[in-house]
Scaffold this active site. Structure first.
Site, PDB file in Angstrom:
ATOM      1  CG  ASP A  90      -2.257   0.991   1.122  1.00  0.00           C
ATOM      2  OD1 ASP A  90      -2.279   1.628   0.190  1.00  0.00           O
ATOM      3  OD2 ASP A  90      -2.629   0.952   2.252  1.00  0.00           O
ATOM      4  CD  GLU A  93      -0.232   5.588  -3.891  1.00  0.00           C
ATOM      5  OE1 GLU A  93       0.409   5.438  -2.668  1.00  0.00           O
ATOM      6  OE2 GLU A  93      -1.092   4.480  -3.920  1.00  0.00           O
ATOM      7  NE  ARG A 172      -2.649   3.951  -2.299  1.00  0.00           N
ATOM      8  CZ  ARG A 172      -2.809   4.770  -0.995  1.00  0.00           C
ATOM      9  NH1 ARG A 172      -3.978   4.680  -0.309  1.00  0.00           N
ATOM     10  NH2 ARG A 172      -1.632   5.826  -0.819  1.00  0.00           N
ATOM     11  CG  HIS A 246     -10.392  -1.984   2.919  1.00  0.00           C
ATOM     12  ND1 HIS A 246      -9.550  -1.142   2.217  1.00  0.00           N
ATOM     13  CD2 HIS A 246      -9.922  -2.184   4.184  1.00  0.00           C
ATOM     14  CE1 HIS A 246      -8.575  -0.962   3.083  1.00  0.00           C
ATOM     15  NE2 HIS A 246      -8.622  -1.344   4.076  1.00  0.00           N
TER      16      HIS A 246
END
Ligand SMILES: *[C@@H]1O[C@H](CO)[C@@H](O)[C@H](O)[C@H]1NC(C)=O
Ligand SMILES: CC(=O)N[C@H]1CO[C@H](CO)[C@@H](O)[C@@H]1O
Length: 431
Positions: A90, A93, A172, A246
């Site tokens: 996660d 980025e 992600r 979630h």
């Protein structure tokens, strides 16, 4: 991989506290020794930002082959500390709470180019590192979108090495090519009807991007959900390839048991349809793996010459044969379109409209609470005949866990054909 109930997925974010007491945090110390962090623009000092860990954090640079070595080593050692079946990556980025690392980004063309996308504070460094930071493959400006992508293959290798089984990796941040190593969820959405609808579009797009193992956070992540929204989303989400309810921290509870017995019963009945159809879904994943086919697809993908289908993003198909037409608005009915015909169907709260396409055979298996158990249950076939009384389909099956079962030919593949000629039924299987 895609069908197992995960016993333990471990969530890992791509930054490490640099402020632990010396001698107590091996991942940081080994990484420091190996020189694997994303650096500041000087190319020698690590970029230091602020993320979840207390204190400050450094960021492993996965474009550096040394980082892959370090990561595989760390994930393998960690398996002995805490057992796991899969790895969930996660914040890759990479995310950072501030705008750029400390002490902020210098004024230069990389950090402040003349044209920037319409992002909220007009800085490319918003919630990430400065674009002039240095990674092994080049400036962060050029490699930013590949951060999650570069983390994925070493994570896949690490998970397979550590568990000895087919890897489960969920990321992600993804890019074209990630689908070979990982599935994806659609990030932090909101508990809103609009976001639920958008999840279908996201799912269709990611299948075109070659990342078929995809889903959104069922019932929404941010904001409080409602009974009706969450129920409709449980019904839709039962047909996401990656199906997970979630919730964000601090939002009201939204697991299917919290709304009472009726909600739980409706959720259970829809999920049982999913579980029953797992052999069909699994076969679609085989087709995707072997031939690059989509698993979830839009109607236009099957009915290309029917213009009417081109704009439909409220219903979707599993493969060629199974259509899901979820309710996407409060108190709504569903206009379902099928081969140039629109029909309205009643969809009371306990129903999600589902349709089979004539001419197809779908393999099924009696469901159970885990796939370890359901895989021991009897198989079945749903045979939906076309106008000529014929149907065909296939089943791919293996142990669900082994690495490279296709390459090693450790699988079962059968093609079914059914035809009904003057009251005699013929049923052929080809292995
Ligand atoms: C980052 O700095 C470390 C330590 O000086 C060095 O070993 C490493 O090669 C640098 N990496 C990059 C991508 O600049
Ligand atoms: C704010 C945000 O990230 N929203 C996402 C919610 O999910 C949809 C797809 O399911 C995304 O397109 C949105 O970007």
């Amino acid at each position: 991989m895609l069908l197992m109930i995960i016993l333990g997925i471990f969530l890992k974010d791509p930054f490490l506290s640099k402020d632990e007491a010396p001698g107590t945090y091996r991942p940081y110390e080994l990484g420091e020794e190996m020189g694997i962090w994303v650096n500041n623009s000087d190319g020698i000092t690590p970029a230091v930002g602020k993320v979840w860990p207390p204190g400050e954090s450094v960021f492993p640079d996965y474009t550096n082959p040394r980082t892959a070595e370090w990561w595989i080593q760390m994930c393998t050692e960690f398996k002995n500390v805490l057992d796991y079946d899969g790895l969930w990556i996660d914040m890759n980025e990479p995310a950072n709470f501030g705008t750029g690392q400390n002490p902020g980004c210098a004024h230069n063309d990389l950090n402040y180019p003349p044209y920037v996308p319409r992002i909220s504070d007009y800085s490319l460094a918003e919630k990430t590192l400065c674009p002039d930071s240095k990674t092994y493959l080049g400036d962060h400006y050029d490699t930013h979108s590949l951060f999650g992508w570069s983390q994925t293959p070493p994570t896949f290798i690490a998970a397979q090495k550590a568990t000895g089984k087919r890897a489960f990796v969920l990321s992600r941040s993804t890019f074209v090519g990630s689908g070979k190593y990982a599935g994806h969820w659609l990030g932090d959405n909101f508990s809103r009807w609009k976001d639920m609808h958008m999840s279908i579009i996201g799912m269709l797009e990611f299948n075109l991007f070659g990342i078929p193992y995809i889903g959104a956070d069922i019932c929404g992540f941010l904001l409080d959900t409602t009974y009706e929204l969450c129920l409709r989303w449980m019904q839709l989400g039962s047909f996401y390839p990656f199906s997970r309810n979630h919730n964000g921290q601090g939002q009201m509870e939204q697991d299917p048991a919290v709304f009472g017995a009726e909600f739980a019963e409706i959720s259970r009945s829809t999920l049982l349809i999913r579980y029953t159809l797992l052999p069909y879904l699994y076969t679609l994943f085989f087709d995707s793996h072997a031939y690059g086919n989509t698993v979830v697809r839009g109607l236009m993908h099957e009915f290309t010459s029917d213009q009417e289908t081109h704009g439909i993003d409220t219903a979707f198909l599993w493969g060629p044969a199974f259509m899901i037409a979820p309710v996407l608005q409060e108190g709504d009915k569903v206009p379902a379109s099928w081969q140039r015909r629109y029909v309205s169907v009643d969809a009371p709260l306990d129903k999600i409209p589902l349709f089979l396409r004539g001419g197809y055979i779908l393999p099924t298996q009696a469901p159970a609470t885990t796939t370890t158990l359901s895989r021991q249950n009897p198989f079945g076939l749903i045979i939906a005949l076309d106008d000529q009384g014929a149907a065909s389909g296939s089943l791919f099956w293996d142990d669900g866990d082994s690495i490279d079962s296709i390459e090693r030919e450790l699988y079962f593949l059968v093609k079914y054909a059914f035809s009904e000629v003057s009251s005699n039924a013929y049923f052929d299987t080809y292995i």
